[in-house]
Design a protein around this motif. Structure first.
Motif, PDB file in Angstrom:
ATOM      1  N   TRP A   2      -3.162  -9.054   3.243  1.00  0.00           N
ATOM      2  CA  TRP A   2      -2.776  -8.267   2.641  1.00  0.00           C
ATOM      3  C   TRP A   2      -3.223  -7.254   0.994  1.00  0.00           C
ATOM      4  CZ3 TRP A   2       1.361  -6.032   6.253  1.00  0.00           C
ATOM      5  CH2 TRP A   2       1.439  -7.254   7.371  1.00  0.00           C
ATOM      6  N   PRO A   3      -3.599  -6.401   1.857  1.00  0.00           N
ATOM      7  CA  PRO A   3      -4.822  -5.269   0.195  1.00  0.00           C
ATOM      8  C   PRO A   3      -3.650  -4.804  -0.488  1.00  0.00           C
ATOM      9  CG  PRO A   3      -4.685  -4.372   2.349  1.00  0.00           C
ATOM     10  CD  PRO A   3      -4.039  -5.764   3.431  1.00  0.00           C
ATOM     11  N   ILE A   4      -3.868  -4.993  -1.577  1.00  0.00           N
ATOM     12  CA  ILE A   4      -2.845  -3.732  -1.786  1.00  0.00           C
ATOM     13  C   ILE A   4      -3.786  -2.520  -2.688  1.00  0.00           C
ATOM     14  CG2 ILE A   4      -1.121  -4.058  -5.063  1.00  0.00           C
ATOM     15  CD1 ILE A   4      -0.755  -6.726  -4.121  1.00  0.00           C
ATOM     16  N   ASN A   5      -3.477  -1.790  -2.569  1.00  0.00           N
ATOM     17  CA  ASN A   5      -4.324  -0.103  -3.121  1.00  0.00           C
ATOM     18  C   ASN A   5      -3.216   0.483  -4.524  1.00  0.00           C
ATOM     19  OD1 ASN A   5      -6.145  -0.618  -1.151  1.00  0.00           O
ATOM     20  ND2 ASN A   5      -4.996   0.576   0.274  1.00  0.00           N
ATOM     21  N   PHE A   6      -4.313   0.953  -5.250  1.00  0.00           N
ATOM     22  CA  PHE A   6      -2.722   1.818  -6.560  1.00  0.00           C
ATOM     23  C   PHE A   6      -4.665   2.405  -6.411  1.00  0.00           C
ATOM     24  CE2 PHE A   6      -5.127  -1.914  -8.684  1.00  0.00           C
ATOM     25  CZ  PHE A   6      -5.455  -2.578  -9.480  1.00  0.00           C
ATOM     26  N   THR A  43       2.776  -6.177 -13.063  1.00  0.00           N
ATOM     27  CA  THR A  43       2.610  -5.883 -11.543  1.00  0.00           C
ATOM     28  C   THR A  43       3.491  -6.405 -10.945  1.00  0.00           C
ATOM     29  OG1 THR A  43       2.494  -8.598 -12.471  1.00  0.00           O
ATOM     30  CG2 THR A  43       0.431  -6.937 -12.460  1.00  0.00           C
ATOM     31  N   TRP A  88       5.721  -7.523  -7.662  1.00  0.00           N
ATOM     32  CA  TRP A  88       5.069  -8.335  -6.713  1.00  0.00           C
ATOM     33  C   TRP A  88       6.907  -8.150  -5.828  1.00  0.00           C
ATOM     34  CZ3 TRP A  88       0.643  -9.866  -5.540  1.00  0.00           C
ATOM     35  CH2 TRP A  88       0.225 -10.502  -7.147  1.00  0.00           C
TER      36      TRP A  88
END
Length: 83
Positions: free
Chosen positions: A58-62, A81, A83
């Motif tokens: 699951w890509p985490i975009n910021f 972070t 989670w």
């Protein structure tokens, strides 16, 4: 004297029948060839294939923006972070 046209009529009918059979066979083979041409696939470049996956990523975009790169690294390190 009565003229009968049975022989010319039979010849004409036979030729017409033979011509229709020939046209039908030709059209049938042409349609089969056209249908066979639709079964080909041309692939250029990368091809995709679906497979069962046993790992999900699951890509985490910021987004964080700054003109100073060291300051940007520091800002990203300080963020908590979640989670």
């Amino acid at each position: 004297m009565v003229k009968t046209n049975t022989l010319p009529a039979l010849l004409l009918g036979g030729f017409l029948c033979a011509g229709l059979v020939y046209v039908g066979q030709t059209a049938s083979s042409a349609l089969l060839q056209m249908k066979a041409m639709e079964r080909t696939v041309t692939v250029k470049g990368l091809a995709e294939k679906e497979v069962k996956a046993n790992v999900a990523i699951w890509p985490i975009n910021f987004t964080e923006v700054d003109n100073n790169l060291p300051k940007l690294y520091e800002t990203v390190q300080k963020k908590p972070t979640v989670w």
